[in-house]
Design a protein around this motif. Structure first.
Motif, short mmCIF file in Angstrom:
data_model
loop_
_atom_site.label_atom_id
_atom_site.label_comp_id
_atom_site.label_asym_id
_atom_site.label_seq_id
_atom_site.Cartn_x
_atom_site.Cartn_y
_atom_site.Cartn_z
N GLN A 1 0.91 -1.39 -0.04
CA GLN A 1 -0.04 -0.14 0.00
C GLN A 1 0.84 1.18 0.20
O GLN A 1 0.55 2.28 -0.73
N ASP A 2 2.07 1.28 0.94
CA ASP A 2 2.94 2.51 0.74
C ASP A 2 3.37 2.48 -0.57
O ASP A 2 3.65 3.71 -1.05
N GLU A 3 3.89 1.50 -1.18
CA GLU A 3 4.38 1.68 -2.76
C GLU A 3 3.42 2.17 -3.54
O GLU A 3 3.76 3.05 -4.60
N PHE A 4 2.29 1.80 -3.39
CA PHE A 4 1.09 2.08 -4.13
C PHE A 4 1.01 3.74 -4.08
O PHE A 4 1.01 4.48 -5.16
N PHE A 5 1.12 4.13 -2.77
CA PHE A 5 0.90 5.74 -2.53
C PHE A 5 1.92 6.49 -3.13
O PHE A 5 1.96 7.35 -3.78
N GLU B 1 1.70 6.55 -7.06
CA GLU B 1 0.54 6.99 -7.45
C GLU B 1 1.13 8.11 -8.83
O GLU B 1 0.49 8.19 -9.87
N TYR C 1 -6.62 2.90 -9.99
CA TYR C 1 -5.43 2.79 -9.09
C TYR C 1 -5.52 3.41 -7.78
O TYR C 1 -5.22 2.66 -6.82
N ILE C 2 -6.21 4.40 -7.43
CA ILE C 2 -6.33 4.95 -6.17
C ILE C 2 -7.14 4.12 -5.63
O ILE C 2 -7.26 3.93 -4.31
N GLU D 1 -5.43 1.30 -4.39
CA GLU D 1 -4.43 1.75 -3.45
C GLU D 1 -5.21 1.78 -1.94
O GLU D 1 -4.71 1.46 -0.76
N ASN D 2 -6.28 2.62 -1.84
CA ASN D 2 -7.13 3.01 -0.94
C ASN D 2 -8.32 2.09 -0.35
O ASN D 2 -7.74 1.33 0.63
#
Length: 123
Positions: free
Chosen positions: A34-38, A41, A74-75, A78-79
């Motif tokens: 999740q951190d990587e996704f953020f 982004e 993507y968001i 991610e969220n």
């Protein structure tokens, strides 16, 4: 007889403890993802299109798909989606922790019973 029951409870306890370790590792990995996704982004909207690089109807459609479709998905992943999975794993961790505590109590009770029976037999 009591020895067999205790052995079975110890085996179950061991399995639950292993499950707990695996779930905690899974949760840590999910949080890392999740951190990587953020962090990544912003990559979804690069490179930015300029009138000099690409313009016109196809460029506008591409930009709509990229920002409206891809970035939105993507968001969401991610969220919302990762948060839901992390929450499910958290709930399972809590459930297994409760099961472990119940097993420990049951084992303690059975050990105490076995100890008392042994004392009765030696008297």
């Amino acid at each position: 007889m009591q020895f067999i029951v205790l052995t079975a409870f110890y085996a179950i306890l061991h399995e639950k403890q292993e499950q707990l370790v695996r779930l905690k590792t899974c949760k840590a990995n999910l949080e890392s993802v999740q951190d990587e996704f953020f962090y990544n982004e912003k990559i979804c909207s690069y490179p930015e299109l300029s009138p000099y690089s690409w313009h016109g109807t196809l460029a506008a459609k591409f930009e709509d798909i990229r920002l409206g479709g891809f970035l939105t998905s993507y968001i969401d992943l991610e969220n919302r989606q990762l948060n839901e999975v992390i929450s499910l794993v958290d709930n399972k961790i809590s459930e297994i922790e409760l099961e472990i505590e119940a097993l420990k109590q049951r084992i303690g009770y059975l050990e105490e019973q076995a100890r008392r029976e042994k004392e009765k037999q030696t008297k």
